[in-house]
Design an enzyme around this catalytic site. Structure first.
Site, PDB file in Angstrom:
ATOM      1  N   LYS A  45      20.121   3.582 -18.530  1.00 46.46           N
ATOM      2  CA  LYS A  45      19.238   3.853 -17.387  1.00 46.46           C
ATOM      3  C   LYS A  45      18.274   2.682 -17.159  1.00 46.46           C
ATOM      4  O   LYS A  45      18.112   2.228 -16.018  1.00 46.46           O
ATOM      5  CB  LYS A  45      18.475   5.148 -17.684  1.00 46.46           C
ATOM      6  CG  LYS A  45      17.500   5.597 -16.626  1.00 46.46           C
ATOM      7  CD  LYS A  45      17.226   7.084 -16.744  1.00 46.46           C
ATOM      8  CE  LYS A  45      16.349   7.473 -17.914  1.00 46.46           C
ATOM      9  NZ  LYS A  45      14.946   7.043 -17.808  1.00 46.46           N
ATOM     10  N   SER A  46      17.654   2.203 -18.217  1.00 46.19           N
ATOM     11  CA  SER A  46      16.674   1.118 -18.069  1.00 46.19           C
ATOM     12  C   SER A  46      17.323  -0.129 -17.474  1.00 46.19           C
ATOM     13  O   SER A  46      16.766  -0.779 -16.580  1.00 46.19           O
ATOM     14  CB  SER A  46      16.084   0.749 -19.431  1.00 46.19           C
ATOM     15  OG  SER A  46      15.344   1.806 -19.961  1.00 46.19           O
ATOM     16  N   GLY A  84      10.042   7.811 -13.702  1.00 48.09           N
ATOM     17  CA  GLY A  84       8.832   7.046 -14.010  1.00 48.09           C
ATOM     18  C   GLY A  84       9.124   5.556 -13.992  1.00 48.09           C
ATOM     19  O   GLY A  84       8.316   4.749 -13.513  1.00 48.09           O
ATOM     20  N   ARG A 104       2.628  12.560 -13.463  1.00 48.17           N
ATOM     21  CA  ARG A 104       2.594  11.543 -14.526  1.00 48.17           C
ATOM     22  C   ARG A 104       1.559  10.448 -14.235  1.00 48.17           C
ATOM     23  O   ARG A 104       1.342  10.065 -13.082  1.00 48.17           O
ATOM     24  CB  ARG A 104       4.003  10.972 -14.725  1.00 48.17           C
ATOM     25  CG  ARG A 104       4.939  12.085 -15.214  1.00 48.17           C
ATOM     26  CD  ARG A 104       6.304  11.586 -15.522  1.00 48.17           C
ATOM     27  NE  ARG A 104       6.308  10.647 -16.630  1.00 48.17           N
ATOM     28  CZ  ARG A 104       7.379   9.961 -17.009  1.00 48.17           C
ATOM     29  NH1 ARG A 104       8.508  10.111 -16.359  1.00 48.17           N
ATOM     30  NH2 ARG A 104       7.315   9.143 -18.018  1.00 48.17           N
ATOM     31  N   ASP A 138      12.198   7.813 -26.514  1.00 51.74           N
ATOM     32  CA  ASP A 138      12.928   8.811 -25.722  1.00 51.74           C
ATOM     33  C   ASP A 138      13.746   9.766 -26.590  1.00 51.74           C
ATOM     34  O   ASP A 138      14.377  10.681 -26.074  1.00 51.74           O
ATOM     35  CB  ASP A 138      13.865   8.111 -24.726  1.00 51.74           C
ATOM     36  CG  ASP A 138      13.082   7.381 -23.645  1.00 51.74           C
ATOM     37  OD1 ASP A 138      11.923   7.759 -23.383  1.00 51.74           O
ATOM     38  OD2 ASP A 138      13.626   6.426 -23.057  1.00 51.74           O
ATOM     39  N   ARG A 197      16.089  15.373 -21.096  1.00 46.29           N
ATOM     40  CA  ARG A 197      16.334  15.179 -22.529  1.00 46.29           C
ATOM     41  C   ARG A 197      16.033  16.446 -23.333  1.00 46.29           C
ATOM     42  O   ARG A 197      16.607  16.663 -24.399  1.00 46.29           O
ATOM     43  CB  ARG A 197      15.517  14.001 -23.064  1.00 46.29           C
ATOM     44  CG  ARG A 197      15.878  12.688 -22.370  1.00 46.29           C
ATOM     45  CD  ARG A 197      15.487  11.475 -23.173  1.00 46.29           C
ATOM     46  NE  ARG A 197      15.421  10.289 -22.326  1.00 46.29           N
ATOM     47  CZ  ARG A 197      16.486   9.612 -21.897  1.00 46.29           C
ATOM     48  NH1 ARG A 197      17.700  10.005 -22.226  1.00 46.29           N
ATOM     49  NH2 ARG A 197      16.329   8.552 -21.112  1.00 46.29           N
TER      50      ARG A 197
HETATM   51  C1  S3P Z   1      11.528   2.816 -19.945  1.00 40.40           C
HETATM   52  C2  S3P Z   1      10.457   2.768 -20.793  1.00 40.40           C
HETATM   53  C3  S3P Z   1       9.971   3.934 -21.561  1.00 40.40           C
HETATM   54  C4  S3P Z   1      10.979   5.072 -21.605  1.00 40.40           C
HETATM   55  C5  S3P Z   1      11.648   5.304 -20.285  1.00 40.40           C
HETATM   56  C6  S3P Z   1      12.324   4.059 -19.768  1.00 40.40           C
HETATM   57  C7  S3P Z   1      11.915   1.598 -19.216  1.00 40.40           C
HETATM   58  O1  S3P Z   1       8.766   4.381 -20.983  1.00 40.40           O
HETATM   59  O2  S3P Z   1      10.354   6.257 -22.040  1.00 40.40           O
HETATM   60  O3  S3P Z   1      12.618   6.346 -20.396  1.00 40.40           O
HETATM   61  O4  S3P Z   1      13.025   1.551 -18.651  1.00 40.40           O
HETATM   62  O5  S3P Z   1      11.122   0.652 -19.200  1.00 40.40           O
HETATM   63  P1  S3P Z   1       7.365   3.716 -21.410  1.00 40.40           P
HETATM   64  O6  S3P Z   1       7.549   2.278 -21.349  1.00 40.40           O
HETATM   65  O7  S3P Z   1       6.328   4.183 -20.434  1.00 40.40           O
HETATM   66  O8  S3P Z   1       7.117   4.239 -22.799  1.00 40.40           O
END
Ligand code: S3P
Length: 439
Positions: free
Chosen positions: A28-29, A101, A129, A322, A394
């Site tokens: 996903k990232s 997010g 959030r 996560d 999740r």
């Molecule tokens: C992510 C960073 C994480 C993670 C999210 C994806 C990203 O959040 O929890 O699922 O893609 O940069 P945080 O960086 O706010 O901890």
């Protein structure tokens, strides 16, 4: 829609041993970032292994709304026709980030330096959030972003601002905040420098470098300056470690299991759960380690093992941020006590992941107590029952894993958001031998 609506609920477990070999969907990232940088680059970026999830599709839709042409030759491919750093067109309609997010926070950075105004909105969970963590440092760079009271979305981003680089130490370990600042830094005068209390995932840094942007980075540190160009490049997205995590736990705890997870992304900033499970006694072997698209990848062979409770080292927390819902399930059925601390961030994820897991696992008979920044879990047996996911993907998948070991069937409410990160979870889980389905 209510959780009792069967299209929004699963019935899961008890299940049998997991067997065979599966490949979970794309990361996903990496998928979010591939679309974003592809859109802002000059030239055509081809993304393979793209996560066809709701979150990443929302990001692609936002860029289409901003004038970027994105082709979908197949579900896991995108061809992004980049418009260059200054080629986006503003949209009068709000830009909907859905449940993501990552989408909203990274977009806040990328859009803070545009010549037009934007409004970023999200679903009920995203609308709760915290966004000050990005709006405050972006304001220090010269951006103007209005939130609603409490620093919550929607975000109204004012265009036409002159941004300047800042040197910033993140108050919380967050790759999203770091990435927002680096993306704003592309548009800023001078250097943008980010220091982190604990290193977080570095996909933005790696991908900026792959797109030809000069950037210096090492764990916990990144520096770039504005005024360069992004050059399109192809991106191969590895399978998402966070999606593999549910199967790592399931195959570890279900007697008789032996499962192979293919081509899992093994970026060390993501594999904290592997270290934690190994401390608990898990039998997970990395086979055929290799590099794909500049990222470490391996096949993971997981065999059932007797897990013991552990004190999860706080240093692992950002690398498994996560994966705590899945870890809590492992802890609930392990021998002895597991203690998680230093993980208060879990309270501001897609749901309050400490509370939702504690309430649900207790409903199945587990012994789990919340603490402000973690939980204390005494392992034992699980029974059937009804649990709520609170719209958190999740959490839903973690309860599906817990259900496999329960003495009776588990009804899991509010599961529609599983498609944000793991479309086709039920089918793949069933293929591996889990019992989970709608109804
Ligand atoms: C992510 C960073 C994480 C993670 C999210 C994806 C990203 O959040 O929890 O699922 O893609 O940069 P945080 O960086 O706010 O901890």
């Amino acid at each position: 829609m209510s959780a009792s609506d069967s299209s929004q609920a699963w019935t899961a477990g008890p299940g049998a041993a997991l067997r065979g070999s599966i490949r979970v969907p794309g990361d996903k990232s990496v998928s979010h970032r591939a679309v974003m940088l592809g859109a802002l680059a000059q030239g055509v970026t081809r993304v393979t292994g793209f996560l066809e999830g709701e979150d990443t599709r929302a990001t692609a839709r936002v860029f289409e709304q901003l004038g970027v042409r994105i082709e979908t030759p197949s579900a896991s491919e995108r061809i992004v026709h980049g418009v260059g750093l200054h080629g986006l067109r503003g949209s009068d309609a709000p830009l909907d980030c859905g449940n993501a997010g990552t989408g909203m926070r990274l977009l806040a950075g990328a859009l803070a330096g545009q010549g037009f105004d934007s409004v970023l909105i999200g679903d009920a969970s995203l609308s709760k959030r915290p966004m000050r963590r990005v709006t405050e440092p972006l304001a220090a760079m010269g951006a103007r972003i209005d939130t609603v009271e409490g620093g919550l979305p929607p975000l109204r981003i004012h265009g036409g601002r002159e941004l300047r680089g800042i040197e910033y130490t993140l108050p919380v370990a967050s790759a999203q905040v770091k990435s927002a600042l680096l993306l704003a830094g592309l548009y800023a005068q001078g250097d943008t420098v980010v220091h982190e209390p604990h290193p977080t995932r570095d996909y933005t840094e790696r991908m900026l470098a792959a797109f030809g942007w000069p950037i210096e980075f090492s764990p916990g540190y990144a520096r770039l300056s504005g005024g360069h160009a992004l050059r399109a490049t192809d991106v191969a997205v590895p399978a998402d470690f966070s999606s593999a995590a549910f199967f790592l736990v399931a195959a570890s705890v279900i007697p008789g299991s032996e499962l192979l997870l293919e081509a899992v992304g093994m970026n060390p900033r993501r594999t904290g759960l592997l270290s934690a499970l190994r401390l608990m006694g898990a039998d997970i072997v990395e086979e055929n380690p290799r590099s794909e698209g500049g990222e470490p990848v391996a096949d993971l062979r997981v065999r059932h093992a007797r897990l013991r409770g552990v004190e999860v080292p706080q240093a692992l927390v950002p690398d498994m941020i996560d994966e705590f819902p899945a870890l809590f399930v492992a802890a609930a059925v392990a021998e002895g006590r597991t203690v998680v601390s230093g993980a208060a961030e879990l309270r501001v994820k897609e749901s309050d992941r400490i509370a939702t897991m504690a309430v649900g696992l207790r409903a199945l008979g587990a012994n789990i107590e919340e603490t402000p920044d973690g939980a204390i879990v005494d392992g034992g047996a699980l029974g059937g029952g009804a649990v709520e996911s609170h719209g958190d993907h999740r959490i839903a998948m973690s309860f599906a894993v817990a259900a496999q070991l329960a003495a009776g069937e588990v009804r899991i409410g509010d599961v529609a958001n599983v498609a944000t990160s793991f479309p086709g979870f039920e089918e793949l889980a069933a293929k591996a031998g889990m019992r989970v389905g709608h109804g």
